[in-house]
Scaffold this motif. Structure first.
Motif, PDB file in Angstrom:
ATOM      1  N   HIS A   1      47.744  26.959  44.974  1.00  0.00           N
ATOM      2  CA  HIS A   1      48.126  28.307  46.291  1.00  0.00           C
ATOM      3  C   HIS A   1      49.124  28.869  46.297  1.00  0.00           C
ATOM      4  O   HIS A   1      48.857  30.200  46.364  1.00  0.00           O
ATOM      5  CB  HIS A   1      47.315  27.627  47.075  1.00  0.00           C
ATOM      6  CG  HIS A   1      47.463  27.030  48.173  1.00  0.00           C
ATOM      7  ND1 HIS A   1      48.015  25.237  46.877  1.00  0.00           N
ATOM      8  CD2 HIS A   1      49.006  26.854  49.271  1.00  0.00           C
ATOM      9  CE1 HIS A   1      49.359  25.227  49.026  1.00  0.00           C
ATOM     10  NE2 HIS A   1      48.856  25.980  49.697  1.00  0.00           N
ATOM     11  N   LEU A   2      50.119  28.281  45.760  1.00  0.00           N
ATOM     12  CA  LEU A   2      51.446  28.654  45.935  1.00  0.00           C
ATOM     13  C   LEU A   2      51.827  29.666  44.040  1.00  0.00           C
ATOM     14  O   LEU A   2      52.923  30.242  44.760  1.00  0.00           O
ATOM     15  CB  LEU A   2      52.576  27.833  46.455  1.00  0.00           C
ATOM     16  CG  LEU A   2      52.256  27.553  48.644  1.00  0.00           C
ATOM     17  CD1 LEU A   2      52.898  26.380  48.086  1.00  0.00           C
ATOM     18  CD2 LEU A   2      52.240  28.195  48.672  1.00  0.00           C
ATOM     19  N   CYS A   3      51.240  29.636  43.594  1.00  0.00           N
ATOM     20  CA  CYS A   3      51.614  30.415  42.482  1.00  0.00           C
ATOM     21  C   CYS A   3      51.942  31.208  42.480  1.00  0.00           C
ATOM     22  O   CYS A   3      51.200  32.660  42.986  1.00  0.00           O
ATOM     23  CB  CYS A   3      49.750  30.062  41.937  1.00  0.00           C
ATOM     24  SG  CYS A   3      49.964  30.639  39.972  1.00  0.00           S
ATOM     25  N   PRO A   4      53.000  31.937  42.288  1.00  0.00           N
ATOM     26  CA  PRO A   4      53.862  33.487  42.309  1.00  0.00           C
ATOM     27  C   PRO A   4      52.472  34.513  41.134  1.00  0.00           C
ATOM     28  O   PRO A   4      52.658  35.557  41.488  1.00  0.00           O
ATOM     29  CB  PRO A   4      54.629  33.208  41.590  1.00  0.00           C
ATOM     30  CG  PRO A   4      54.933  31.842  41.321  1.00  0.00           C
ATOM     31  CD  PRO A   4      54.277  31.394  41.215  1.00  0.00           C
ATOM     32  N   GLU A   5      51.312  33.950  40.433  1.00  0.00           N
ATOM     33  CA  GLU A   5      50.973  34.680  39.901  1.00  0.00           C
ATOM     34  C   GLU A   5      49.350  34.614  39.908  1.00  0.00           C
ATOM     35  O   GLU A   5      48.632  35.132  39.657  1.00  0.00           O
ATOM     36  CB  GLU A   5      50.873  34.406  38.035  1.00  0.00           C
ATOM     37  CG  GLU A   5      52.410  34.428  37.491  1.00  0.00           C
ATOM     38  CD  GLU A   5      53.130  35.409  37.165  1.00  0.00           C
ATOM     39  OE1 GLU A   5      51.881  35.883  37.604  1.00  0.00           O
ATOM     40  OE2 GLU A   5      54.057  35.894  37.946  1.00  0.00           O
ATOM     41  N   MET A   6      49.088  33.913  41.184  1.00  0.00           N
ATOM     42  CA  MET A   6      47.568  33.889  41.363  1.00  0.00           C
ATOM     43  C   MET A   6      46.975  35.908  41.561  1.00  0.00           C
ATOM     44  O   MET A   6      48.022  36.447  42.505  1.00  0.00           O
ATOM     45  CB  MET A   6      48.055  33.578  43.233  1.00  0.00           C
ATOM     46  CG  MET A   6      45.877  32.621  43.896  1.00  0.00           C
ATOM     47  SD  MET A   6      46.860  32.634  45.426  1.00  0.00           S
ATOM     48  CE  MET A   6      46.084  33.674  46.231  1.00  0.00           C
ATOM     49  N   ARG A   7      45.646  35.421  40.799  1.00  0.00           N
ATOM     50  CA  ARG A   7      45.182  36.145  40.799  1.00  0.00           C
ATOM     51  C   ARG A   7      43.803  36.028  41.846  1.00  0.00           C
ATOM     52  O   ARG A   7      43.620  35.216  41.711  1.00  0.00           O
ATOM     53  CB  ARG A   7      45.354  36.841  40.047  1.00  0.00           C
ATOM     54  CG  ARG A   7      46.017  37.232  39.190  1.00  0.00           C
ATOM     55  CD  ARG A   7      46.597  38.605  39.884  1.00  0.00           C
ATOM     56  NE  ARG A   7      48.130  39.276  38.537  1.00  0.00           N
ATOM     57  CZ  ARG A   7      49.400  39.052  39.280  1.00  0.00           C
ATOM     58  NH1 ARG A   7      49.575  38.212  40.937  1.00  0.00           N
ATOM     59  NH2 ARG A   7      50.284  39.197  38.764  1.00  0.00           N
ATOM     60  N   ALA A   8      43.612  37.375  42.732  1.00  0.00           N
ATOM     61  CA  ALA A   8      41.956  37.342  43.225  1.00  0.00           C
ATOM     62  C   ALA A   8      41.195  38.315  43.224  1.00  0.00           C
ATOM     63  O   ALA A   8      41.419  39.317  43.177  1.00  0.00           O
ATOM     64  CB  ALA A   8      42.289  36.758  44.905  1.00  0.00           C
ATOM     65  N   TYR A   9      39.419  37.633  43.293  1.00  0.00           N
ATOM     66  CA  TYR A   9      38.515  38.253  43.129  1.00  0.00           C
ATOM     67  C   TYR A   9      38.530  39.521  44.489  1.00  0.00           C
ATOM     68  O   TYR A   9      38.804  38.920  45.201  1.00  0.00           O
ATOM     69  CB  TYR A   9      37.528  38.000  42.773  1.00  0.00           C
ATOM     70  CG  TYR A   9      37.339  37.134  41.384  1.00  0.00           C
ATOM     71  CD1 TYR A   9      36.915  38.185  40.701  1.00  0.00           C
ATOM     72  CD2 TYR A   9      37.110  35.614  40.896  1.00  0.00           C
ATOM     73  CE1 TYR A   9      36.741  37.206  39.283  1.00  0.00           C
ATOM     74  CE2 TYR A   9      36.985  34.886  40.204  1.00  0.00           C
ATOM     75  CZ  TYR A   9      36.877  36.074  38.321  1.00  0.00           C
ATOM     76  OH  TYR A   9      36.888  35.516  37.342  1.00  0.00           O
ATOM     77  N   GLY A  10      38.781  40.742  44.079  1.00  0.00           N
ATOM     78  CA  GLY A  10      38.396  41.603  45.551  1.00  0.00           C
ATOM     79  C   GLY A  10      39.985  42.013  45.447  1.00  0.00           C
ATOM     80  O   GLY A  10      39.590  43.189  46.432  1.00  0.00           O
ATOM     81  N   VAL A  11      40.581  41.655  44.848  1.00  0.00           N
ATOM     82  CA  VAL A  11      42.371  41.950  45.191  1.00  0.00           C
ATOM     83  C   VAL A  11      42.843  42.372  43.621  1.00  0.00           C
ATOM     84  O   VAL A  11      43.230  43.520  43.730  1.00  0.00           O
ATOM     85  CB  VAL A  11      43.707  41.206  45.664  1.00  0.00           C
ATOM     86  CG1 VAL A  11      44.418  41.896  46.872  1.00  0.00           C
ATOM     87  CG2 VAL A  11      42.182  40.474  47.379  1.00  0.00           C
ATOM     88  N   HIS A  12      42.773  41.280  43.314  1.00  0.00           N
ATOM     89  CA  HIS A  12      43.044  42.170  41.640  1.00  0.00           C
ATOM     90  C   HIS A  12      42.581  42.093  40.398  1.00  0.00           C
ATOM     91  O   HIS A  12      42.372  43.201  39.517  1.00  0.00           O
ATOM     92  CB  HIS A  12      44.445  40.925  41.162  1.00  0.00           C
ATOM     93  CG  HIS A  12      45.667  40.672  42.471  1.00  0.00           C
ATOM     94  ND1 HIS A  12      45.537  39.344  43.510  1.00  0.00           N
ATOM     95  CD2 HIS A  12      46.475  41.568  42.810  1.00  0.00           C
ATOM     96  CE1 HIS A  12      46.333  38.825  44.407  1.00  0.00           C
ATOM     97  NE2 HIS A  12      46.779  40.585  43.588  1.00  0.00           N
ATOM     98  N   MET A  13      41.080  41.459  41.057  1.00  0.00           N
ATOM     99  CA  MET A  13      39.763  41.546  39.877  1.00  0.00           C
ATOM    100  C   MET A  13      38.581  42.214  40.935  1.00  0.00           C
ATOM    101  O   MET A  13      38.698  41.991  41.774  1.00  0.00           O
ATOM    102  CB  MET A  13      39.572  39.718  39.198  1.00  0.00           C
ATOM    103  CG  MET A  13      41.071  39.197  38.325  1.00  0.00           C
ATOM    104  SD  MET A  13      40.521  37.823  37.745  1.00  0.00           S
ATOM    105  CE  MET A  13      40.604  36.621  39.486  1.00  0.00           C
ATOM    106  N   ASP A  14      37.788  42.393  40.462  1.00  0.00           N
ATOM    107  CA  ASP A  14      36.658  43.094  40.956  1.00  0.00           C
ATOM    108  C   ASP A  14      35.829  41.673  41.395  1.00  0.00           C
ATOM    109  O   ASP A  14      35.449  40.938  41.106  1.00  0.00           O
ATOM    110  CB  ASP A  14      35.907  43.534  39.680  1.00  0.00           C
ATOM    111  CG  ASP A  14      36.328  45.776  39.494  1.00  0.00           C
ATOM    112  OD1 ASP A  14      37.167  46.078  39.836  1.00  0.00           O
ATOM    113  OD2 ASP A  14      35.801  46.041  38.539  1.00  0.00           O
ATOM    114  N   GLY A  15      35.585  42.970  42.835  1.00  0.00           N
ATOM    115  CA  GLY A  15      34.862  41.731  43.359  1.00  0.00           C
ATOM    116  C   GLY A  15      33.538  41.781  44.229  1.00  0.00           C
ATOM    117  O   GLY A  15      32.743  42.524  42.655  1.00  0.00           O
ATOM    118  N   GLY A  16      33.279  41.470  45.044  1.00  0.00           N
ATOM    119  CA  GLY A  16      31.658  41.255  45.590  1.00  0.00           C
ATOM    120  C   GLY A  16      30.591  43.231  45.905  1.00  0.00           C
ATOM    121  O   GLY A  16      29.750  42.382  46.275  1.00  0.00           O
TER     122      GLY A  16
END
Length: 354
Positions: free
Chosen positions: A116-131
């Motif tokens: 969770h501290l990964c500097p390359e973390m990507r999230a659905y709904g933020v960097h990728m399409d979400g809900g």
């Protein structure tokens, strides 16, 4: 609300679907997009209930980075619509929730088990399409089965609950501890309930809204006080004999509440910074206080390896007692306005299939 039975709802749309997209600060629109097809290792989901998180509001106002155009929404329950090749353990019609954060798997933090501290973390709904769409595609490894019969509006709360569980893990609460929870919105209530389940000896809630104070008592607080009342500090000192609280949880996220948390912690106390303050916010804290009183200040970020536990704990949280205001997808603007202005609802959600 019951889980809709799998139907031809999406197929009736043909290759098109509706999605609420972020196009830059202050710009949201209901767009028509192609229905996505799942690739290898992916699932296509029909989002059933999607919570509007504070992060979504920060993105809308340009206060949190997100790519555009982007379908927002990272707190959601869904039904599996289609299964990509190579996926095992899921089938069409399954009732699920999504752990939205994805990691690189190769950086130092990922290799230390602190993804969770990964500097390359990507999230659905933020960097990728979400809900916030009639359909979305996610990696199957991000998907968890929900208990059948659970209200989808409650199922969408698995993600914030998973974050709360991580925070409580970091707080390392000891049985019999005196706990102060600052804020009794949804997150504050979840943390209050978790503190009670963890064996807290005394739980005090600090919350200006009367209904939320009532909610805090229903979720396990022994006392609930208005921080704007003239006798607020006297009431808190009376609860602990002026010794302070062994654990203080800031579930609001502001300079003022963080300063309160430090001031109200007992000697040797632990402070959990959970609420998300604006990035530019600063607080006036004397380092000597932390040194001389031997305070521990802990930050809590997202939900590493806690989503599975959240799914199992969700039915025991009593969240069905709370008011959840829900809006059809086409009324997303009204939903965002309600999220910003309502103090009556514990949560505002969008129902994409309506």
């Amino acid at each position: 609300m019951t889980v809709p039975t799998l139907s031809s709802a999406l197929r009736a749309l043909g290759p098109q679907m509706r999605a609420m997209r972020f196009h830059g600060p202050g710009k949201l629109s209901l767009d028509t997009l192609p229905v996505p097809d799942p690739q290898a290792g992916e699932l296509r989901l029909r989002p059933l209930a999607v919570g509007i998180c504070g992060t979504d509001a920060h993105i809308f106002h340009g206060e949190f980075p997100a790519s555009a155009p982007r379908v927002l929404g990272h707190e959601f329950s869904a039904s599996v619509e289609a299964v990509g090749s190579g996926v095992k353990g899921f089938r069409e019609g399954d009732f699920v929730t999504v752990q939205p954060n994805m990691y690189c798997g190769a950086c130092r933090y990922c290799r230390l088990g602190r993804e969770h501290l990964c500097p390359e973390m990507r999230a659905y709904g933020v960097h990728m399409d979400g809900g916030f769409a009639e359909a979305t595609v996610v990696m199957a490894r991000a998907v968890y089965l929900l208990p059948s019969g659970l209200d989808p509006r409650i199922g969408s709360l698995a993600e914030p609950l998973a974050c709360c569980i991580h925070g409580m893990d970091l707080l390392a609460l000891q049985s019999g501890s005196r706990v102060l929870v600052i804020g009794a919105g949804l997150i504050g209530l979840m943390l209050t309930r978790l503190a009670r389940l963890a064996g807290a000896g005394l739980i005090v809630s600090s919350e200006p809204n009367a209904q939320r104070r009532t909610n805090a008592l229903a979720f396990g607080a022994d006392q609930a006080w208005d921080p704007n009342a003239p006798n607020w500090r006297e009431a808190l000192d009376g609860a602990t004999g002026a010794l302070g609280f062994d654990a203080v949880i800031d579930a609001v996220g502001s300079s003022g509440t963080f300063e309160q948390a430090v001031a109200l912690a007992a000697r040797g106390g632990r402070i959990l910074v959970f609420g998300v303050a604006p990035m530019e916010a600063t607080a006036k804290i004397r380092p000597y206080d932390i040194f001389q009183r031997e305070l521990t200040v802990v930050g809590s970020f997202v939900n590493p390896y806690t989503h599975e536990r959240s799914v199992h704990l969700l039915p025991q949280m009593g969240l069905e007692k709370l008011r959840i205001d829900a809006f059809p997808l086409a009324q997303f603007r009204e939903a965002f306005e309600a999220q910003a202005n309502s103090t009556a609802a514990a949560k505002v959600e969008v129902l994409p299939q309506m």
